[in-house]
Design a protein around this motif. Structure first.
Motif, PDB file in Angstrom:
ATOM      1  N   ILE A 125      -4.502  -1.573   4.847  1.00  0.00           N
ATOM      2  CA  ILE A 125      -3.246  -1.137   5.473  1.00  0.00           C
ATOM      3  C   ILE A 125      -2.797  -2.154   6.514  1.00  0.00           C
ATOM      4  O   ILE A 125      -1.606  -2.473   6.622  1.00  0.00           O
ATOM      5  CB  ILE A 125      -3.424   0.266   6.082  1.00  0.00           C
ATOM      6  CG1 ILE A 125      -3.638   1.292   4.963  1.00  0.00           C
ATOM      7  CG2 ILE A 125      -2.224   0.648   6.948  1.00  0.00           C
ATOM      8  CD1 ILE A 125      -4.012   2.679   5.446  1.00  0.00           C
ATOM      9  N   VAL A 148      -0.826   5.086  10.127  1.00  0.00           N
ATOM     10  CA  VAL A 148      -0.208   3.935   9.472  1.00  0.00           C
ATOM     11  C   VAL A 148       0.603   3.116  10.477  1.00  0.00           C
ATOM     12  O   VAL A 148       0.510   1.879  10.515  1.00  0.00           O
ATOM     13  CB  VAL A 148       0.663   4.396   8.290  1.00  0.00           C
ATOM     14  CG1 VAL A 148       1.598   3.277   7.824  1.00  0.00           C
ATOM     15  CG2 VAL A 148      -0.206   4.868   7.142  1.00  0.00           C
ATOM     16  N   VAL A 184       3.795  -0.949   3.819  1.00  0.00           N
ATOM     17  CA  VAL A 184       3.070   0.298   3.592  1.00  0.00           C
ATOM     18  C   VAL A 184       4.090   1.420   3.472  1.00  0.00           C
ATOM     19  O   VAL A 184       4.964   1.564   4.336  1.00  0.00           O
ATOM     20  CB  VAL A 184       2.085   0.613   4.744  1.00  0.00           C
ATOM     21  CG1 VAL A 184       1.325   1.914   4.454  1.00  0.00           C
ATOM     22  CG2 VAL A 184       1.121  -0.542   4.961  1.00  0.00           C
ATOM     23  N   ALA A 233      -0.717  -0.583  10.654  1.00  0.00           N
ATOM     24  CA  ALA A 233      -0.018  -1.507   9.750  1.00  0.00           C
ATOM     25  C   ALA A 233       0.504  -2.733  10.494  1.00  0.00           C
ATOM     26  O   ALA A 233       1.094  -2.635  11.571  1.00  0.00           O
ATOM     27  CB  ALA A 233       1.123  -0.793   9.054  1.00  0.00           C
ATOM     28  N   THR A 265       6.783  -0.808   7.516  1.00  0.00           N
ATOM     29  CA  THR A 265       6.397   0.563   7.187  1.00  0.00           C
ATOM     30  C   THR A 265       7.624   1.329   6.697  1.00  0.00           C
ATOM     31  O   THR A 265       8.733   1.147   7.195  1.00  0.00           O
ATOM     32  CB  THR A 265       5.799   1.299   8.399  1.00  0.00           C
ATOM     33  OG1 THR A 265       6.757   1.325   9.464  1.00  0.00           O
ATOM     34  CG2 THR A 265       4.532   0.612   8.874  1.00  0.00           C
ATOM     35  N   VAL A 316       0.860  -1.180   0.000  1.00  0.00           N
ATOM     36  CA  VAL A 316       0.000   0.000   0.000  1.00  0.00           C
ATOM     37  C   VAL A 316       0.897   1.232   0.000  1.00  0.00           C
ATOM     38  O   VAL A 316       1.833   1.322   0.806  1.00  0.00           O
ATOM     39  CB  VAL A 316      -0.945   0.031   1.216  1.00  0.00           C
ATOM     40  CG1 VAL A 316      -1.739   1.337   1.247  1.00  0.00           C
ATOM     41  CG2 VAL A 316      -1.893  -1.161   1.195  1.00  0.00           C
TER      42      VAL A 316
END
Length: 357
Positions: free
Chosen positions: A76, A98, A82, A102, A106, A4
Motif C-alpha cells: 500500500i 490507507v 490505492v 499510502a 488515494t 492496490v
C-alpha cells in the motif's frame, strides 16, 4: 502503474454486482500494462461461493481483519495508487489506514453512490464517513450528473469524477441461444426494487399466461406469489449471463429507489444485456436518455400495459442491436479503464501541485 484495490469482493459474484464490475475494469486496466493487487476481506459468505479464486489479470489476496491487513503495508505504501471500494467491511477504519500509509494517489470507488449518500445523510457510516472523504484524492462515483457537485460541495471531496460500471465484450455477446423467455430479469432481491418488479414483470406475467418469464437472483422471500409462468433461478453465475440474456426476447432493468432519486446511475446489468443485443425494457430515471435513446435503443416503461405492448409488438431485434452498438462504442471495460487511468493521473497531478504550493 502499481495499483492496490481494496474491494468488497473480486472472488465471488454471489449476491453482489461489485465482483463483475471489478473484474471487467481491472482486467482491462491490466491490459494497459498496469500491475494490480486486489485485497479482499475473507468473509464466510463469499468464501463459500467463490467463482474466481485465481484471476489471471491481477494478484488476489485475502485478509482476516484490520490487524491482518497491516501485513500489506509495504504494498500500500509503495503503490502509485490505492483504491478503496464501497461496502468494504470496516471501511472507515480501512480509509484511515490507507490514507495514513499510502504514498501515492488515494481514491474511493463508490459502486453504490446514491445508497452511500443516503446513508451519510442519516448518520449511517457503515463503510464511509464525512471525515474521510476529503482525505481521498479523488472520489470515483458510480453516479454522474449533479451528484458529483454535491460530493465536492457538501462532503469536500477534492475531485468527484464519474466512473460508471462497464462490460467486457469478450464475455458478454450474443450466443445464438434459442429464445426461452419473453421477458427476463436478473438481480438480487431488494425490497425497494420489488414493487417495480411486481408492476413490470409479475403483473404482465399474470396478464399473459401463455408467455414465459424468468427471475434470476438470490435472497427472494419465500412468500412471493410467483405466477406459474414465471421461472425462478436462485443464482446465475457470471459465466452463464450471456446465454441467459441471449435466450430472452426482452430483459427488464429495475433500479433501486435511491438510484432513481439521484439519476445518472446505470447498473452493470444494463450494459451487459445491451452487449448481448437483448432488447431492454427499463424503469425511468434522469440521465438514462443520455445513455440510450428511448424508442431506438431502449424501451422505457412505467406501467404493466407498456410492458405488455412491447411483448405483444413487433420484433425488437433492431433495438437490441442499436443498444449493443452504443455500449461497444461508449461503455466497454477498455474504455472505462482509460477513464480510470486519466482520473488517477489527474488526481496525482493535482496533489503534486498542492504539495509544491
Amino acid at each position: 502503474m502499481r495499483l492496490v484495490v481494496l474491494g468488497l469482493s473480486l472472488s465471488s459474484a454471489w449476491g453482489n454486482g461489485h465482483a463483475t464490475t471489478f473484474r471487467a475494469l481491472l482486467k482491462a486496466f491490466a491490459a494497459r500494462g498496469h500491475d494490480i493487487l486486489f485485497l479482499e476481506r475473507d468473509v464466510a459468505w463469499y468464501r463459500d461461493q467463490r467463482d474466481l479464486a485465481d484471476p489471471d489479470f491481477c494478484r488476489l489476496c485475502f485478509y482476516d481483519d484490520l490487524d491482518d491487513l497491516a501485513r500489506f503495508t509495504p504494498e500500500i505504501a509503495e503503490a502509485d495508487a490505492v483504491i478503496v471500494g464501497s461496502y468494504v467491511p470496516e471501511g472507515v477504519a480501512v480509509a484511515h489506514f490507507v490514507q495514513e500509509v499510502a504514498g501515492g494517489t488515494t481514491a474511493f470507488y463508490d459502486i453504490d453512490t446514491p445508497v452511500t449518500l443516503a446513508k451519510l445523510a442519516r448518520g449511517d457510516f457503515e463503510y464511509l464517513s464525512p471525515e474521510v472523504i476529503p482525505g481521498y484524492d479523488v472520489y470515483l462515483s458510480f453516479t454522474g450528473g449533479p451528484t458529483l457537485d454535491l460530493i465536492e460541495r457538501t462532503y469536500r471531496s477534492p475531485a468527484a469524477r464519474a466512473l460508471y460500471c462497464s462490460v467486457d465484450p469478450a464475455l458478454y455477446a450474443p450466443t445464438g441461444a434459442a429464445k426461452r423467455w419473453d421477458l427476463s430479469y436478473l438481480g438480487t432481491y431488494s425490497p425497494d426494487r420489488q414493487p417495480t418488479l411486481e408492476r413490470l414483470l409479475i403483473e404482465p406475467a399474470r396478464a399473459l399466461p401463455d408467455r414465459r418469464f424468468v427471475v434470476a437472483g438470490p435472497q427472494y422471500p419465500g412468500d412471493i406469489d410467483w405466477p406459474a409462468n414465471v421461472e425462478r433461478i436462485e443464482h446465475l453465475p457470471p459465466a452463464e449471463h450471456a446465454a441467459f440474456y441471449s435466450a430472452s426476447r426482452f430483459t427488464l432493468n429495475v433500479t433501486r429507489a435511491d438510484m432513481i432519486a439521484a439519476g445518472w446511475s446505470p447498473s452493470v446489468r444494463l450494459f451487459e444485456a445491451a452487449a448481448c443485443a437483448t432488447p431492454i425494457v427499463s424503469d425511468v430515471w434522469e440521465g438514462l436518455d443520455r445513455l440510450f435513446a428511448p424508442g431506438r435503443e431502449i424501451i422505457l416503461a412505467t406501467s404493466p400495459e407498456q410492458v405488455i405492448a412491447a411483448l405483444e409488438g413487433a420484433d425488437a431485434s433492431a433495438l437490441g442491436r442499436a443498444a449493443q452498438q452504443r455500449v461497444l462504442a461508449e461503455h466497454t471495460a477498455a474504455i472505462r479503464a482509460g477513464e480510470l487511468e486519466h482520473h488517477l493521473a489527474e488526481a496525482c497531478a493535482a496533489a503534486e501541485r498542492k504539495s509544491a504550493a
